[in-house]
Design a protein around this motif. Structure first.
Motif, PDB file in Angstrom:
ATOM      1  N   ARG A 125       0.841  -1.186   0.000  1.00 23.17           N
ATOM      2  CA  ARG A 125       0.000   0.000   0.000  1.00 23.17           C
ATOM      3  C   ARG A 125       0.884   1.247   0.000  1.00 23.17           C
ATOM      4  O   ARG A 125       1.875   1.311   0.729  1.00 23.17           O
ATOM      5  N   PHE A 126       0.496   2.242  -0.814  1.00 23.04           N
ATOM      6  CA  PHE A 126       1.286   3.466  -0.841  1.00 23.04           C
ATOM      7  C   PHE A 126       0.403   4.644  -1.250  1.00 23.04           C
ATOM      8  O   PHE A 126      -0.653   4.469  -1.879  1.00 23.04           O
ATOM      9  N   LEU A 127       0.835   5.818  -0.856  1.00 19.89           N
ATOM     10  CA  LEU A 127       0.153   7.076  -1.167  1.00 19.89           C
ATOM     11  C   LEU A 127      -1.302   7.082  -0.700  1.00 19.89           C
ATOM     12  O   LEU A 127      -2.141   7.810  -1.250  1.00 19.89           O
ATOM     13  N   ASP A 128      -1.622   6.299   0.293  1.00 15.06           N
ATOM     14  CA  ASP A 128      -2.947   6.241   0.933  1.00 15.06           C
ATOM     15  C   ASP A 128      -4.050   5.679   0.041  1.00 15.06           C
ATOM     16  O   ASP A 128      -5.042   5.170   0.550  1.00 15.06           O
ATOM     17  N   LYS A 129      -3.929   5.761  -1.261  1.00 20.15           N
ATOM     18  CA  LYS A 129      -4.999   5.374  -2.172  1.00 20.15           C
ATOM     19  C   LYS A 129      -4.652   4.192  -3.066  1.00 20.15           C
ATOM     20  O   LYS A 129      -5.536   3.637  -3.700  1.00 20.15           O
ATOM     21  N   ALA A 130      -3.390   3.817  -3.152  1.00 16.13           N
ATOM     22  CA  ALA A 130      -2.940   2.839  -4.146  1.00 16.13           C
ATOM     23  C   ALA A 130      -2.535   1.525  -3.485  1.00 16.13           C
ATOM     24  O   ALA A 130      -2.049   1.502  -2.345  1.00 16.13           O
ATOM     25  N   LEU A 131      -2.726   0.437  -4.218  1.00 16.73           N
ATOM     26  CA  LEU A 131      -2.329  -0.892  -3.753  1.00 16.73           C
ATOM     27  C   LEU A 131      -1.763  -1.672  -4.930  1.00 16.73           C
ATOM     28  O   LEU A 131      -2.410  -1.815  -5.971  1.00 16.73           O
ATOM     29  N   LEU A 132      -0.549  -2.176  -4.764  1.00 17.73           N
ATOM     30  CA  LEU A 132       0.104  -3.024  -5.756  1.00 17.73           C
ATOM     31  C   LEU A 132       0.150  -4.448  -5.220  1.00 17.73           C
ATOM     32  O   LEU A 132       0.630  -4.683  -4.104  1.00 17.73           O
ATOM     33  N   LYS A 133      -0.343  -5.402  -6.011  1.00 22.57           N
ATOM     34  CA  LYS A 133      -0.354  -6.805  -5.597  1.00 22.57           C
ATOM     35  C   LYS A 133       0.358  -7.672  -6.635  1.00 22.57           C
ATOM     36  O   LYS A 133       0.300  -7.389  -7.834  1.00 22.57           O
ATOM     37  N   LEU A 134       1.003  -8.729  -6.154  1.00 21.69           N
ATOM     38  CA  LEU A 134       1.624  -9.735  -7.001  1.00 21.69           C
ATOM     39  C   LEU A 134       1.157 -11.091  -6.514  1.00 21.69           C
ATOM     40  O   LEU A 134       1.145 -11.354  -5.296  1.00 21.69           O
ATOM     41  N   GLU A 135       0.791 -11.976  -7.452  1.00 27.38           N
ATOM     42  CA  GLU A 135       0.242 -13.277  -7.063  1.00 27.38           C
ATOM     43  C   GLU A 135       0.747 -14.387  -7.976  1.00 27.38           C
ATOM     44  O   GLU A 135       0.896 -14.191  -9.185  1.00 27.38           O
ATOM     45  N   PHE A 136       0.972 -15.553  -7.377  1.00 31.38           N
ATOM     46  CA  PHE A 136       1.144 -16.794  -8.124  1.00 31.38           C
ATOM     47  C   PHE A 136      -0.066 -17.671  -7.833  1.00 31.38           C
ATOM     48  O   PHE A 136      -0.482 -17.811  -6.678  1.00 31.38           O
ATOM     49  N   VAL A 137      -0.646 -18.260  -8.881  1.00 35.97           N
ATOM     50  CA  VAL A 137      -1.820 -19.103  -8.710  1.00 35.97           C
ATOM     51  C   VAL A 137      -1.633 -20.388  -9.494  1.00 35.97           C
ATOM     52  O   VAL A 137      -1.089 -20.391 -10.606  1.00 35.97           O
ATOM     53  N   SER A 138      -2.045 -21.486  -8.895  1.00 35.05           N
ATOM     54  CA  SER A 138      -1.986 -22.797  -9.535  1.00 35.05           C
ATOM     55  C   SER A 138      -3.333 -23.481  -9.329  1.00 35.05           C
ATOM     56  O   SER A 138      -3.841 -23.524  -8.198  1.00 35.05           O
ATOM     57  N   GLN A 139      -3.922 -23.989 -10.413  1.00 32.87           N
ATOM     58  CA  GLN A 139      -5.185 -24.727 -10.302  1.00 32.87           C
ATOM     59  C   GLN A 139      -5.032 -26.094 -10.939  1.00 32.87           C
ATOM     60  O   GLN A 139      -4.744 -26.209 -12.132  1.00 32.87           O
ATOM     61  N   ASP A 140      -5.216 -27.144 -10.129  1.00 35.22           N
ATOM     62  CA  ASP A 140      -5.185 -28.525 -10.597  1.00 35.22           C
ATOM     63  C   ASP A 140      -6.610 -28.985 -10.832  1.00 35.22           C
ATOM     64  O   ASP A 140      -7.451 -28.928  -9.914  1.00 35.22           O
ATOM     65  N   GLU A 141      -6.897 -29.458 -12.040  1.00 30.97           N
ATOM     66  CA  GLU A 141      -8.237 -29.889 -12.408  1.00 30.97           C
ATOM     67  C   GLU A 141      -8.204 -31.344 -12.849  1.00 30.97           C
ATOM     68  O   GLU A 141      -7.651 -31.674 -13.896  1.00 30.97           O
ATOM     69  N   GLY A 142      -8.788 -32.220 -12.035  1.00 33.44           N
ATOM     70  CA  GLY A 142      -8.941 -33.603 -12.459  1.00 33.44           C
ATOM     71  C   GLY A 142      -9.909 -33.698 -13.623  1.00 33.44           C
ATOM     72  O   GLY A 142     -10.787 -32.849 -13.794  1.00 33.44           O
ATOM     73  N   ILE A 143      -9.777 -34.734 -14.425  1.00 31.42           N
ATOM     74  CA  ILE A 143     -10.573 -34.865 -15.645  1.00 31.42           C
ATOM     75  C   ILE A 143     -12.061 -34.937 -15.336  1.00 31.42           C
ATOM     76  O   ILE A 143     -12.912 -34.542 -16.147  1.00 31.42           O
ATOM     77  N   ASN A 144     -12.437 -35.419 -14.157  1.00 32.18           N
ATOM     78  CA  ASN A 144     -13.839 -35.504 -13.761  1.00 32.18           C
ATOM     79  C   ASN A 144     -14.175 -34.542 -12.624  1.00 32.18           C
ATOM     80  O   ASN A 144     -15.140 -34.748 -11.895  1.00 32.18           O
ATOM     81  N   SER A 145     -13.382 -33.507 -12.494  1.00 34.31           N
ATOM     82  CA  SER A 145     -13.615 -32.486 -11.468  1.00 34.31           C
ATOM     83  C   SER A 145     -14.575 -31.430 -11.994  1.00 34.31           C
ATOM     84  O   SER A 145     -14.929 -31.427 -13.180  1.00 34.31           O
ATOM     85  N   PRO A 146     -14.981 -30.482 -11.150  1.00 29.43           N
ATOM     86  CA  PRO A 146     -15.824 -29.379 -11.626  1.00 29.43           C
ATOM     87  C   PRO A 146     -15.067 -28.335 -12.441  1.00 29.43           C
ATOM     88  O   PRO A 146     -15.657 -27.326 -12.831  1.00 29.43           O
ATOM     89  N   GLY A 147     -13.787 -28.522 -12.714  1.00 27.65           N
ATOM     90  CA  GLY A 147     -13.013 -27.540 -13.477  1.00 27.65           C
ATOM     91  C   GLY A 147     -13.461 -27.448 -14.921  1.00 27.65           C
ATOM     92  O   GLY A 147     -13.841 -28.449 -15.532  1.00 27.65           O
ATOM     93  N   GLN A 148     -13.369 -26.239 -15.494  1.00 28.35           N
ATOM     94  CA  GLN A 148     -13.851 -26.005 -16.853  1.00 28.35           C
ATOM     95  C   GLN A 148     -12.739 -25.831 -17.885  1.00 28.35           C
ATOM     96  O   GLN A 148     -12.994 -25.968 -19.077  1.00 28.35           O
ATOM     97  N   VAL A 149     -11.528 -25.481 -17.449  1.00 32.28           N
ATOM     98  CA  VAL A 149     -10.454 -25.278 -18.417  1.00 32.28           C
ATOM     99  C   VAL A 149     -10.074 -26.601 -19.070  1.00 32.28           C
ATOM    100  O   VAL A 149      -9.738 -26.656 -20.255  1.00 32.28           O
ATOM    101  N   GLY A 150     -10.114 -27.680 -18.292  1.00 29.94           N
ATOM    102  CA  GLY A 150      -9.860 -28.993 -18.866  1.00 29.94           C
ATOM    103  C   GLY A 150      -8.487 -29.538 -18.592  1.00 29.94           C
ATOM    104  O   GLY A 150      -8.187 -30.669 -18.954  1.00 29.94           O
ATOM    105  N   ASP A 151      -7.632 -28.755 -17.967  1.00 33.64           N
ATOM    106  CA  ASP A 151      -6.303 -29.223 -17.612  1.00 33.64           C
ATOM    107  C   ASP A 151      -5.760 -28.298 -16.528  1.00 33.64           C
ATOM    108  O   ASP A 151      -6.338 -27.251 -16.224  1.00 33.64           O
ATOM    109  N   ASN A 152      -4.626 -28.668 -15.954  1.00 30.75           N
ATOM    110  CA  ASN A 152      -4.016 -27.825 -14.935  1.00 30.75           C
ATOM    111  C   ASN A 152      -3.523 -26.522 -15.557  1.00 30.75           C
ATOM    112  O   ASN A 152      -3.098 -26.499 -16.718  1.00 30.75           O
ATOM    113  N   TRP A 153      -3.564 -25.438 -14.789  1.00 29.93           N
ATOM    114  CA  TRP A 153      -3.059 -24.163 -15.294  1.00 29.93           C
ATOM    115  C   TRP A 153      -2.395 -23.386 -14.174  1.00 29.93           C
ATOM    116  O   TRP A 153      -2.639 -23.625 -12.993  1.00 29.93           O
ATOM    117  N   TYR A 154      -1.532 -22.440 -14.589  1.00 29.13           N
ATOM    118  CA  TYR A 154      -0.721 -21.662 -13.663  1.00 29.13           C
ATOM    119  C   TYR A 154      -0.661 -20.225 -14.176  1.00 29.13           C
ATOM    120  O   TYR A 154      -0.753 -19.974 -15.372  1.00 29.13           O
TER     121      TYR A 154
END
Length: 394
Positions: free
Chosen positions: A355-384
């Motif tokens: 957080r800086f200058l009272d009004k601004a926010l900078l964020k950095l994220e790493f995300v990993s999603q594992d989707e089994g073939i019969n899971s509720p996932g829609q992409v159809g494969d793992n993604w990062y």
């Protein structure tokens, strides 16, 4: 309800008298956000199928207007540009009325809200919606957030001792429709909270019938700030999608704790429906977890069920710097999935914010999603993905 409002409000003099300054009763705020990302899937093949170039995302913005129309009537309107929310066109949902709350204060404890009451089962957790992202310590939402803003009415209670509740009735779709069988979304929430901890529960039910062809919008969550190569900007595809959404039932519990150093929340529940997706002529071939991966799936009368749970933890190292992580899990627990492999979805998010200058926010994220073939996932494969986001709010 209308008679109650009239009887309650008519005995109170208007605030807006001759000579009042309108600007004392109207206020404006602005939010803006832009992000960048690097996204990769495990799809076989050459780019861009499995890997995309790093790049910048479309800017999001929100213009918010608040007005005190009367000492017991207030209005809030959010005009938003959210290219990630609907459709695949680059200018979709640009701009539009994203959220409206017309509040009638019945007493110090009870409020009737008309407009587009936010529909969601969790009581304590923030999420990202367009440019309104600073309430979420991470960039993406959970893939098991049932959240939307449909048109309807809500009764909100904030009682003494930390107790509260919401009772909401909305249309199950964003659009005006009076087709027989459309039904309603019914949401009940209750909570108890202090300054350091809270517990809550919720029930969400849709009363549509299959003949209405209405798929309730909250079953697929809200648009996320991830853009999937080859899928366009419609990032509802990162959400867990198992129940078709005609008449789903969601039971949900959640809790939170907060201190000067640590903030956290946990939640879990079950979503179930008397319908499933299936393939083949008239759905006679095989049940499938979602329509996006099956190619021509139809809805059949067979129960579908998803179990889900998640947790978020934020470490406030200083007033300006925090570290956050979230784990979300969903499992295809339908009876027809007992003999299937790889029925679970797992998303792990980790990042930090400055957080800086009272009004601004900078964020950095790493995300990993594992989707089994019969899971509720829609992409159809793992993604990062590695993504960053700069937001400002006024």
């Amino acid at each position: 309800m209308t008679i109650l409002l009239l009887l309650t409000l008519t005995g109170t003099p208007l605030l807006a008298q001759d000579g009042d300054d309108m600007m004392d009763r109207v206020s404006f705020s602005v939010k803006a956000m832009q992000g960048a990302q690097y996204f990769r899937t495990d799809f076989p093949g050459e780019p861009p199928t499995d890997q995309a170039e790093p790049g910048f995302q479309r800017v999001r913005y929100n213009l918010e207007v608040s007005a005190d129309l009367h000492e017991r009537i207030s209005l809030f309107v959010d005009l938003g540009h959210e290219p990630n929310d609907f459709g695949t066109g680059g200018d979709s949902f640009s701009p539009a009325v994203d959220y409206v709350a017309l509040d009638f204060l019945l007493s110090d404890e009870y409020t009737v809200r008309l407009g587009t009451p936010v529909t969601g089962p969790f009581n304590f957790r923030g999420y990202s919606d367009g440019a309104a992202t600073q309430g979420n310590p991470l960039i993406g939402n959970s893939p098991i957030d049932f959240i939307t803003a449909q048109t309807g009415v809500a009764l909100i209670g904030n009682l003494e001792g930390g107790f509260g509740f919401d009772l909401t009735v909305t249309s199950p779709t964003f659009y005006e429709t009076f087709t027989p069988g459309t039904g309603f979304s019914l949401i009940g929430k209750a909570r108890y909270a202090t300054s350091t901890y809270g517990v809550g529960a919720a029930v969400m039910k849709v009363t549509s019938q299959q003949r209405s062809n209405t798929i309730t919008s909250w079953i697929r969550g809200d648009g996320e700030n991830y853009s999937i190569p080859g899928f366009g900007p419609n990032s509802r595809l990162t959400h867990a999608y198992l129940n078709p959404g005609i008449a789903p039932l969601v039971l949900h519990v959640d809790g939170m704790f907060k201190s000067s150093l640590l903030e956290g929340d946990v939640w879990g529940g079950i979503s179930t429906e008397q319908y499933s997706f299936a393939t083949g002529a008239n759905g006679t071939s095989a049940f499938v977890p979602n329509p996006g991966l099956s190619g021509g799936a139809v809805v059949v009368e067979e129960d579908s069920q998803m179990l889900f749970a998640g947790a978020t933890l934020t470490l406030n190292a200083t007033e300006e710097f925090f570290i956050a992580g979230r784990v979300s899990y969903a499992d295809n627990a339908s009876d027809w999935a007992d003999d299937l492999d790889e029925t679970s979805l797992l998303r792990i998010q980790g990042g930090f914010g400055i957080r800086f200058l009272d009004k601004a926010l900078l964020k950095l994220e790493f995300v990993s999603q594992d989707e089994g073939i019969n899971s509720p996932g829609q992409v159809g494969d793992n993604w990062y993905a590695v993504s960053t986001e700069l937001s400002v709010t006024l």
